[in-house]
Every structure is written in structure tokens, then in C-alpha cells.
Write an enzyme that holds these catalytic residues in place. Sequence first.
Site, PDB file in Angstrom:
ATOM      1  N   ALA A  86       4.300  -8.433  -1.515  1.00  0.00           N
ATOM      2  CA  ALA A  86       4.341  -9.544  -2.462  1.00  0.00           C
ATOM      3  C   ALA A  86       4.854  -9.106  -3.831  1.00  0.00           C
ATOM      4  O   ALA A  86       5.544  -9.853  -4.509  1.00  0.00           O
ATOM      5  CB  ALA A  86       2.956 -10.165  -2.604  1.00  0.00           C
ATOM      6  N   ASN A 127      -6.264 -14.213  -7.824  1.00  0.00           N
ATOM      7  CA  ASN A 127      -6.857 -13.130  -7.051  1.00  0.00           C
ATOM      8  C   ASN A 127      -8.109 -12.537  -7.691  1.00  0.00           C
ATOM      9  O   ASN A 127      -8.770 -11.703  -7.101  1.00  0.00           O
ATOM     10  CB  ASN A 127      -5.816 -12.031  -6.837  1.00  0.00           C
ATOM     11  CG  ASN A 127      -5.187 -11.586  -8.142  1.00  0.00           C
ATOM     12  OD1 ASN A 127      -4.769 -12.415  -8.958  1.00  0.00           O
ATOM     13  ND2 ASN A 127      -5.126 -10.292  -8.356  1.00  0.00           N
ATOM     14  N   GLN A 150      -2.666 -15.123  -1.943  1.00  0.00           N
ATOM     15  CA  GLN A 150      -4.076 -15.313  -1.616  1.00  0.00           C
ATOM     16  C   GLN A 150      -4.337 -16.647  -0.909  1.00  0.00           C
ATOM     17  O   GLN A 150      -5.489 -16.946  -0.573  1.00  0.00           O
ATOM     18  CB  GLN A 150      -4.931 -15.238  -2.892  1.00  0.00           C
ATOM     19  CG  GLN A 150      -4.877 -13.901  -3.605  1.00  0.00           C
ATOM     20  CD  GLN A 150      -5.536 -12.763  -2.819  1.00  0.00           C
ATOM     21  OE1 GLN A 150      -6.125 -12.984  -1.765  1.00  0.00           O
ATOM     22  NE2 GLN A 150      -5.401 -11.556  -3.326  1.00  0.00           N
ATOM     23  N   SER A 173       2.289 -11.340   1.050  1.00  0.00           N
ATOM     24  CA  SER A 173       2.348 -10.046   1.716  1.00  0.00           C
ATOM     25  C   SER A 173       1.586 -10.095   3.027  1.00  0.00           C
ATOM     26  O   SER A 173       0.740 -10.967   3.248  1.00  0.00           O
ATOM     27  CB  SER A 173       1.770  -8.957   0.814  1.00  0.00           C
ATOM     28  OG  SER A 173       0.421  -9.242   0.564  1.00  0.00           O
ATOM     29  N   HIS A 185      -0.337  -7.546   4.256  1.00  0.00           N
ATOM     30  CA  HIS A 185      -1.607  -6.800   4.332  1.00  0.00           C
ATOM     31  C   HIS A 185      -2.803  -7.629   3.863  1.00  0.00           C
ATOM     32  O   HIS A 185      -3.943  -7.241   4.089  1.00  0.00           O
ATOM     33  CB  HIS A 185      -1.504  -5.485   3.559  1.00  0.00           C
ATOM     34  CG  HIS A 185      -1.561  -5.623   2.074  1.00  0.00           C
ATOM     35  ND1 HIS A 185      -2.691  -5.371   1.356  1.00  0.00           N
ATOM     36  CD2 HIS A 185      -0.629  -5.994   1.180  1.00  0.00           C
ATOM     37  CE1 HIS A 185      -2.448  -5.569   0.071  1.00  0.00           C
ATOM     38  NE2 HIS A 185      -1.194  -5.952  -0.062  1.00  0.00           N
ATOM     39  N   THR A 226      18.312  -0.148   4.539  1.00  0.00           N
ATOM     40  CA  THR A 226      18.045  -0.260   5.972  1.00  0.00           C
ATOM     41  C   THR A 226      16.729  -1.016   6.178  1.00  0.00           C
ATOM     42  O   THR A 226      15.725  -0.691   5.557  1.00  0.00           O
ATOM     43  CB  THR A 226      17.933   1.141   6.592  1.00  0.00           C
ATOM     44  OG1 THR A 226      19.182   1.795   6.406  1.00  0.00           O
ATOM     45  CG2 THR A 226      17.611   1.070   8.071  1.00  0.00           C
ATOM     46  N   CYS A 239      -4.982  -4.101  -8.443  1.00  0.00           N
ATOM     47  CA  CYS A 239      -3.680  -3.656  -8.927  1.00  0.00           C
ATOM     48  C   CYS A 239      -3.724  -3.278 -10.404  1.00  0.00           C
ATOM     49  O   CYS A 239      -2.793  -2.701 -10.934  1.00  0.00           O
ATOM     50  CB  CYS A 239      -2.614  -4.717  -8.690  1.00  0.00           C
ATOM     51  SG  CYS A 239      -2.243  -4.876  -6.947  1.00  0.00           S
TER      52      CYS A 239
END
Lengths: 398, 370
Positions: free
Chosen positions: B71, B151, B180, B198, B200, B236, B320
Site C-alpha cells: 500500500a 489505522n 484498512q 496491501s 498483508h 521484473t 509505521c
Amino acid sequence: MADILYDHIVVRYGELSTKGKNKKDFTKALTHNIKIRLKHYEKLEYKTLHDGLFIKLNGEDFNLIKEDLKQVFGYAYFSGALIVEKDLEVVKEEALKLALKNDYKTFKINTRRTDKTYPLRSDDINRQIAGHILRNSELKVDVHKPDLMIYVVVEKDDIILMDEKVKGPGGYPVGINGRAMVMMSGGIDSPVAAYLTMKRGLRIECIHFASQPYTSKQALDKVLNLAKMLSVYQENILVHVIPFTDLQLAIYKNCKESHAITIMRRMMYRIADRLCQKRKIGLITNGESVGQVASQTPESIAVIGKVSDTLIMRPLCMMDKIENIEMAKKIGTYETSILPFEDCCTIFEPKNPVTKPKEKDCLYFESLFDYESLIEECLNNDEIIKVSYQDKNDDGIF
Amino acid sequence: MKKIYFDNVATTKTNKEVLKTYKELLDNYYCNSDALYDGGVEIYNMLEKSRENIARLLKVEKEEIIFTSGASEANSTAIKGLCLKNQNKKHIISSIYEHSSVHNALKQLEDEFGYDITYLKPNEFGVIEVKDVENNLRQDTILVSIMLVNNEIGAINNIDEIKKIVKKHPGTYFHSDITQGVGKIDIDFKDIDLASFSAHKIHGLKGSGVLVKKKHVELLPLINGGQQEFGVRGGTSNALVDIVLAKTLRITLENKDNDNKIIKELNKYFKERIKEIPEIKINLENSIDNLINISTPIKSEVLLNALNNQGIMVSSKSTCGSKKNELNRALKAIGVDEDYAIRVSFDHENTKEEIDYFITCLKENIKRYG
């Protein structure tokens, strides 16, 4: 906006009824095809009507079924329906819900009685329901061009309420007119031709000429993906993959460059013709269109088509490219068709292909090499792949 | 010692099925998804199938799914990519409590590129007022970026209304960090120009995320490279990770109703039990069910350590920003002293017994350190 939960779908077969003695076969085939297309909705229950099919949803999602049903050829239209008891008060309430479903401005009630013993006449029913909607909403009646038409059918045991008529894709039930072999290159046109072939009630198989290593595996995957997309109309499709490299190389070795494409097309038709005989298929179709390329001038089409005993039809022959593109977009094959992989018609493109080939020249070039055994070879190595939109081959990855 | 994980908005345990599929892929595939031989093509096809499935699940188009490393990258790409591509307009509306990836991208535009940023404050319920967005829109507003769910305090913003306001304002784009909210709230992507999330946070892999970028939106790529991700994000492809994101999202959405029911129960139970400790205050009553922010009489750092010693994992502020002395913008905005706040966040695998243990430990700690 109220959320309407339809409990039934009524499919009307329409024009089929004009087919006289064949009607029974048509109805049977169409009902069968609808059931096959909707078979993953396990809770559906079917009842045959005299000119259609009555589907009880039992909680299955009308909006999902609606999209799938649009992929069955042969019926006229269908509607989501509510079956209500023979109580006009209940009918009025349900009709009001239908009227409030979208931002409709005007409406009309259209009642039909199959039960003629019902005490109210159709007109009276119309008036009573309309009155209820007028009193309880902003909607107005418009008898000429209403935004919403509510159909009320008074049956023996209950009353059916329907609104929007969803038009079907037209055509005839697939299979009713036999089978056809579609020559499928993977370009824009051949999937459209396949679609139209199925639309006229023909069950199709596809033949594809692969020239590995000049063409890639992706080119073949593309064809298989296209066939998979098209299989929604007939459950599954057999694709015959013909290894064409040796024959193609022999053509380029033995024929004048200008005639190479013409001879190549003649070979393809010979193979398709023989495959049809083997498979007892009476018709070849493809995406050729008059004048599109050198091999599709009237002269070329004539000389090329001569090698086949099997009848050839070219559904797109008088269409413009732009019309074919539009149609390909509509049926959803366009994006896949334009993926840039070489097909066997594009790799050996001659600089000056002949546009008015003569049969005798072709016969001369063909006498220079033993194409018969190469054709045999092609047919012996026909790889038959069955594809279906229902295939799940991702081993649980998704 | 038993470990209790109550920090599910920081990250989540990887789903077993996702992990199994990922391991199988790792064992069997290694080619570059852009290579033209079979090995590459096979991976490419799976990658595109994943993109297609994700698009279908979100009801957007396949070309609108951009795989990213998460994210943070999606947020940075959306915000900086859009603004740097359209430098004729230099005003942005956002909130003061966005995730640091949004906040710092905005700061960068402000400090280095001379953008004018309006940072909206939430109301007493922690929510950004729709009318504040409306009132601050200007001729030169290029972007409105408001997160769906905060969050730190769990406030839910009404992005359905905000996007309508932005839609009426031609030339302004709407971005939302929905990280979230995925799997918690139904999201209608209509009229959302850009959205990030994201994997995870929904029991997927780290290093995996999506930027939903509508077709009409043009971005300046932050990472230059080849043809990957429609030229928006070079390099890649992290193909195998991107492939399993389809499964991650499918499982999340399929189980959504069930899981949220369990979480709602846990939320209710937690709030019941927490009443037994009069010293505790719930900082935002109307938060999303899986996140409860509470204040205690103990300094949050001390309480965090004490709980850690008892096997309980919770956070004191956004993870974070955990290692920087960054002020907790969300808590401050609703008038909470961040030094005494902790964040508890559940998922469907947590149990009432775990809550019981947490309450016991909390009581004990307050007695000793409070």
C-alpha cells in the site's frame, strides 16, 4: 429504490412458434440448451410452457442468471417475474414495488387473463393497479411510450407480474441445424464467423493450422482461449489443431511466391474438407470477407473454394472490417484477437500475391510435389482439444 | 508462553492456503514473466489471470489493476504520480491523519515541489466531514485523498459521499487509501479514481499490494523500467507474489460476512469486559469493529512492554511511525493524549478467552504500575 427479488424467470420462445411441424424439436433443443447453460445454478426448477419456459429461482441470483441466459440462442425474450396469489391487493403492492424500482417517470399496466373466469376484466385490473401506483408515487401513466411496462397475467392458480423484457441474442437453438467446421486463425474475423455460425443453430467444431516453430505456443493458446470464450454458446468446442509446417514449407519450396498463399489456402480447404467428411460435418465456415486480402478477391475465393466438396459459407463475406471489429468487441473476443502473435497466414507473406489466380496455374504448381501424402500426414496428426468455459485448469492457484 | 496477537491492523498472519500455494509456486516457477519461452509465458498467463480475477472481485477492469509492493508504494505512486503528471494544478486536499506513506508523499510535494496542501481535521467522532472537503475545493485542486478507515483510531470515512463531491468538480481526482477497509467494508469503486491496498493486511504476503487506477487517470511512473504494469511500474514483476494475491483477496471476500460477524462479537465482548476497569477509556466508540483504541493510566510504552512480557502483542501507535517520535496525528485530532493510548486490533481467529486473558493482565498491570 426498492430491491425487487424476482422469484421466477419467464422465457418466451417467440418466433419459433412460426416453425410449424418442427416446433417440437426446436422447443426441445432450446429448453435443453437453456438448462445446460444454467446447470451450475443447482436450485433452479423448470416448467415447460406452451411457448416458453418457466424457471423457478429458489433463491438463485436473477442478475447472474440474466447474463448467462443472454448467451443462449433461439428465444425471443425473458423477464424476471413475481408469482403472487390471486389477491388484487397483493398484486397492487408488488406492482408498486416494481414501479419504484428505478427512476421511472411513466408506466403502463398491461393485463392479460388466461383465466377467463376471473371476476375482473383486464381493463378493470389495469385501472385498479394503475390507480394504486398513481396514488402512492410520482409516476404518471403513459399508454404510448411508457418507461415501464408492467405485465400482469392472470393464470388459473396465481397471478404473474413481469416488467422489463430482456431481448435474447436471437438466432436458432444451437444444434438444430446440424454441425459446422469453423476455420479459426485467431484473428478478429474468425471468432465472429464462429459466433454467427452458432447463432444460426449450428453446433461448431474448429480447425486451426499451426506452423510451429514459425508460430508460437502463444498463438495456439490464443486460439484455444477464443474457442473457450465462444464455448458459452454451446457448452464446449472441439478444436482440431493441424500441424501445418511441413506442408507449408513444401509449398514455399515448390510454388512461385506470388501463388504461395493461394495454394496454401487450397491446402487448408482440402484438409478442412477431409476432416469434415471424417467427422460427418456438412459445412465449412470462416471469416473471409470479399476483397479484404489478395486471397479473398472473388477470383481467389472461387479458385480456392473449388478444392472442397463440403459446402463453404462465409458469414462475413459482405461485411466491412469495422463492422467485424464492432461485433468482435460485442461478443468479447476482440481484445484476445488482437494479441500480437504470428499466425500461419502472416509469417510467409509474399510481396506480390496474385489477386486473380487461375486454376490451371494452381494445378500446375500442385503437380510439382506430393501434397497428398503431406495432407494425410496433417490429418493423421490432428490434435483434438476440447475446451469449455467451465474448464478450471489452474490447480487451485486462484 | 502463549502468544496472543492483538495487532491485526499492523499486519495479519498469512492464510494457510495462500502460503501453501505460494510455496508450491516457488518450488516450480522461476522464469521471468516477460520471457517468451513456455516457462515465462506460463507465469505471464497466471499473472494476468490473477489480475483478471482481482479486477472481477473489485468490479473494475483488468487494466485498472496495478501490482505494487504494497500500500505504501501504491499510495506514493498514486499521489506523486498523479500530481507530478499534472503540475498545472497545485492544490491538494487530504486529512491530517493519513497513513505515513500518504502524509509523507504530500509533505514531499509541499516541501520540494511547492504544492499547497489543505490538511482536514476530523470531527469529534474522528471522521472527516464531507462538507469540509466541499468547502475547500478550489479551481486548482488536483487531488482529494482521504483514507477509508483510519489505522490508528479506526474511524470510518464516508468516501461514498466524498467521491460524489469530487466527481462534481471537474479536473479533480479522488484517491483513497482503502487498506484498512478491504474485507471489512463494501467498497464501490465507481468514481474512485485511485485506490490503494496491501495484501498483508488481509492475510496475504508482505511485499504485495494493488493500486486501482482507473483508465482515464494518467500517472508519472515513479519506478522506470520496461513494459510491466502498463508502464506505470517498471521492474521484473514479482509474479508469484502477485499471482497469490488473487487467492488472498478471493478468500477474504468470500469469508467477509462470516469473519466480520466473529469480529463484531469480539468487539462487543471486549467492550463489555473493559467496563470492569473504570480507569480505562475507549477513545473512539464508533470505530471499525476490529480496532479499539483505549487510554489507560499507564504510559503506553510501559504498558506495551508489560503486556509483551505476558505474551500479548498490541501497539501504542501506528506501527509505521513506531520508531520515530512522530506525533500520533489521529489521536491528537480527537483530543487524546497519545502517551497513554494503546491500540487493540482483532481478527476472526482471536477468541473470547484471549480477551479474558488480556483483561486479567490489564487489571494486574494497572494495579502494579497504574
